[in-house]
Design an enzyme around this catalytic site. Structure first.
Site, PDB file in Angstrom:
ATOM      1  CG  HIS A 101       2.140   1.285  11.329  1.00 52.66           C
ATOM      2  ND1 HIS A 101       1.311   2.605  11.166  1.00 52.66           N
ATOM      3  CD2 HIS A 101       1.325   0.379  11.458  1.00 52.66           C
ATOM      4  CE1 HIS A 101       0.142   2.244  11.475  1.00 52.66           C
ATOM      5  NE2 HIS A 101       0.025   0.730  11.478  1.00 52.66           N
ATOM      6  CG  HIS A 289      -6.946  -5.598  13.965  1.00 52.49           C
ATOM      7  ND1 HIS A 289      -7.832  -5.359  12.954  1.00 52.49           N
ATOM      8  CD2 HIS A 289      -5.775  -4.795  13.817  1.00 52.49           C
ATOM      9  CE1 HIS A 289      -7.299  -4.102  12.243  1.00 52.49           C
ATOM     10  NE2 HIS A 289      -6.051  -3.870  12.757  1.00 52.49           N
TER      11      HIS A 289
END
EC number: 1.11.1.21
Length: 768
Positions: A101, A289
């Site tokens: 992020h 993921h």
């Protein structure tokens, strides 16, 4: 006097009260929303940096015990603290998300965002909803940061933590480079989109130019059409997220609509704006993921405010969660709850296997967010991250299903499913690119394990020949001037080459001489016909010189040197003897090692230095604001910006050869004519169009037009701060000062990308 006396000794921060509630008194931007924020050129001043001007981060990294630091990070990954327990007994996924992020805010359009200065520590990025609980990740790293102190920056440590986390969980990494130096104050220049912006806006565009948002200095041209069926929406350029407070896209689909195909369109656009192609996009998402879980145990309306508005008692933390312990099984981050795989701390291909093997049905998280679970009740389960013995259904987001329904993404996924080794390499390389994309050329990379060379690093070859000495430099200047090329010709090509630099991601600049290559050679702003003519003459000079001795001159060096010779001649023709500094050592890039599509993003939309506006793109922002943005990307101060513009005007540098802003009858002579005419009260500035984009400077006495101009010319006379500098250069002693300051600023721009010459570059940048 009574009113004045009553305010003596009053708090200067009127309008706020303890507890963080905002007052009602409007601020500067409310009263003057069209004000040009020249102060944005003074960001992150040396006074804000406690390390001091002389701190050498490269030298600090040389003393760093890299293996010990990695061992400390690994030990942290396998620990757990009571105030924020680790999921599955491993902080790896959490650290990986923090790193992602931070780096993932990068956008290729203007090079802003990214990991290079650790901006995730400051508002607004630290308080975006999508960065929920990344404050906990940094606080977990704090003991390591304190142990190593200034030896390692926060920006580097944050990227290292995520990288070591991936390696610890089984992913081979491509290496890791240090070199990210921390900022010490929030970024006030980057436009992330209006606060509260919830995604798309109708494509109707107002007439240009307009002021736009007070902080907006970027183009808002239409680049993409998408969204719900029969409706057309605009993802504002250059923003890299589908709406404010997200890193990329809404995991529930655009506007929470749950449509995977709509999500695929958002994903493709936002990742492209981050310089990722389809394969890199799938690799990053599918790889990321494979680890960890999403958190949505508590409804969003139960969660407290972000760090920037939290109470002081929160000790700098945000998103207070009142449910139970407020963490562990009660954690709330993005609202979606669950894990994608049965083994959330191990590198494997289960994410893609499960995504394609099972059908998925919509459901809701405990927080009420839309998500998906397998239709098949016998599908694998995933262990709960904190409740021992509890098994939970697998989870997918709408954005995950996008890879299954989009035909092009599906092809990539099938390739990865068929060849796990290939997928592993693709993810490892994409991660390496993600966290290093804004670090700049490899000459800035530090540490013992920087990895290989990739085309996205904009590589240039090493110097493989003796450099020119002072006598040869003087000889080359004479040869260049003897070609018959004009001062404006030589200045134009040197400026076009060097001014592509942008400090946001350290891309562009004169090194490599990519002005010779596509796409830059064909940009209209560079006047391709003149560029071809000048380069042809310089190639002949180079060939003749290189054949005479051991020393060689690269085209990259010769282009800059020719510009320096032209500036010296222009100053001498105006009565000023100056020597323009020149530092050799640039080399020439090749087309094979130039990503043309990536470099095309460096093409300016507005370049006020050359009075250029790309009308085909369109804009919603006054051009002087984008001109300010260009100056900021070149790391210019307000006086440098002013001196360069006035000098380039009299040196006849308008991209199309027009006379707008060229307030002189002595084109090609370095003088202060531009400033003397600009500040003169002999003229009335008369708009030529309703938008006040073009002007005539009309003599008050005769009523005749003496000069024509644009907003990018006249802003130096209309803006109160810039006018003070313009009046200084217009004064009786102003011309000598202008020549001096123009030469210094010119050298600074020519040296901005010379990270291989640390001392020279530091001197060039620090003179201001």
């Amino acid at each position: 006097m009574k009113d004045h006396a009553a305010t003596q000794g009053a708090c200067p921060f009127r309008g706020t009260r303890i507890g963080g509630a905002a007052g009602s008194e409007p601020g500067l931007d409310h009263w003057w929303p069209n004000r040009l924020k020249v102060e944005l050129l003074n960001q992150d001043p040396p006074q804000a940096n406690p390390l001091g001007r002389d701190f050498d981060y490269a030298a600090s990294i040389e003393t760093l015990d890299y293996d010990a630091l990695k061992a400390d990070v690994r030990a942290l990954l396998h620990s757990s603290v009571e105030w924020w327990p680790s999921d599955y007994g491993h902080y790896g996924p959490q650290m990986n998300r923090m790193s992602w992020h931070s780096a993932g805010t990068y956008r290729i359009a203007d090079g802003r965002g990214g990991s290079a200065e650790g901006m995730q520590r400051f508002a607004p990025v630290n308080s975006w909803w999508d960065n929920g609980n990344t404050d906990k990740s940094r606080r977990l790293l704090l003991p390591i940061k304190l142990k190593y102190g200034s030896q390692v920056s926060w920006a580097d440590l944050m990227m290292l933590a995520g990288t070591i986390a991936l390696e610890d969980m089984g992913l081979p990494i491509q290496g890791f480079a240090f070199g990210r130096e921390d900022a010490w104050e929030a970024d006030r220049a980057t436009y992330w989109g209006p606060e509260g912006w919830n995604g798309k806006a109708p494509t109707e565009v107002p007439a240009a130019p307009q002021a736009g948002h007070p902080d907006q200095m970027v183009n808002r041209g239409l680049r993409w059409q998408g969204g719900p069926k029969d409706e057309h929406y605009d993802l504002e350029n250059p923003l890299g997220a589908s709406h404010q407070s997200l890193i990329y896209v809404d995991p529930e689909g655009p506007g929470g609509n749950g449509d995977p195909m709509d999500a695929a369109r958002d994903i493709r656009e936002t990742f492209a704006r981050m310089a990722m192609n389809d394969e890199e996009t799938v690799a990053l998402v599918a790889g990321g993921h494979a680890f960890g879980k999403s958190h949505g145990a508590v409804p969003a309306d139960r969660i407290g405010g972000a760090p920037e508005i939290a109470e002081m008692s929160a000790a700098g933390f945000g998103w207070h969660n009142p449910e139970g312990s407020g963490n562990a099984e009660n954690t709330m981050t993005n609202g979606i709850e669950g894990s994608w795989t049965p083994n959330p701390t191990r590198w494997d291909n289960d994410y893609l296997t499960n995504l394609f093997k099972y059908e998925w049905k919509q459901t809701k998280s405990p927080a009420g967010a839309l998500q998906w679970e397998p239709v098949d009740p016998d599908a694998p389960k995933t262990p709960d991250a904190h409740v021992e013995g509890q098994m939970n259904p697998l989870m997918m987001m709408t954005t995950d299903l996008a890879f299954k329904v989009d035909p092009d993404y599906r092809k990539v996924c099938e390739k990865f499913l068929a060849d796990f080794d290939y997928f592993t390499e693709a993810f490892s390389k994409a991660w390496h690119k993600l966290i290093h994309r804004d670090l700049g050329p490899v000459s800035r990379w530090l540490g013992p394990d920087i990895g290989g060379t990739f085309i996205w690093q904009d590589p240039t070859p090493p110097v493989d020949h003796p450099q020119v000495d002072a006598g040869q430099i003087a000889d080359l200047k004479a040869r260049v001037l003897g070609t018959g090329l004009s001062v404006p010709d030589l200045v134009a090509v040197a400026w076009a080459s060097a001014s592509t630099y942008r400090d946001s991601d350290k891309r562009g600049g004169a090194n490599g001489a990519r002005i010779r290559l596509e796409p830059q050679r064909g940009w209209a702003v560079n006047d391709p016909a003149r560029l071809d003519r000048v380069l042809d003459q310089l190639e002949q000079v180079k060939a003749a010189f290189d054949g005479e001795g051991a020393a060689k001159i690269s085209m990259a060096d010769l282009i800059v040197l020719a510009g320096c010779a032209a500036v010296e001649k222009a100053a001498k023709d105006g009565g000023h003897d100056v020597e323009v500094p020149f530092v050799p050592g640039r080399t020439d890039a090749t087309a094979e090692w130039t990503d043309a599509e990536s470099f095309d993003w460096l093409k300016p939309v507005v370049d006020g230095f050359r009075n250029y506006i790309d009308a085909a793109v369109g804009y919603h922002v006054a051009p002087e604001r984008m001109f300010l943005d260009k100056a900021a990307l070149l790391k210019l101060t307000a006086p440098e910006w002013t001196a360069l513009t006035g000098g380039l005007r009299v040196l006849d540098q308008n991209w199309d050869g027009s006379d707008r802003g060229v307030f002189t009858d002595r084109k090609g002579v370095l003088s202060n004519d531009f400033f003397r005419e600009l500040v003169s009260m002999d003229y009335a500035w008369t708009p030529e169009d309703a938008d006040e984009a073009r002007f005539a400077l009309v003599e008050r006495d005769s009523g005749k037009t003496r000069w024509t101009a644009t907003r990018c010319d006249l802003v130096f006379g209309s803006n109160s701060e810039l006018r003070q500098v313009a009046e200084y250069y217009a004064g009786a002693d102003g011309e000598a000062a202008l020549v001096r300051d123009f030469v210094k600023a010119w050298h600074k721009v020519m040296m901005l990308d010379r990270f291989d010459v640390k001392a020279e570059r530091k001197a060039a940048v620090a003179f201001c």
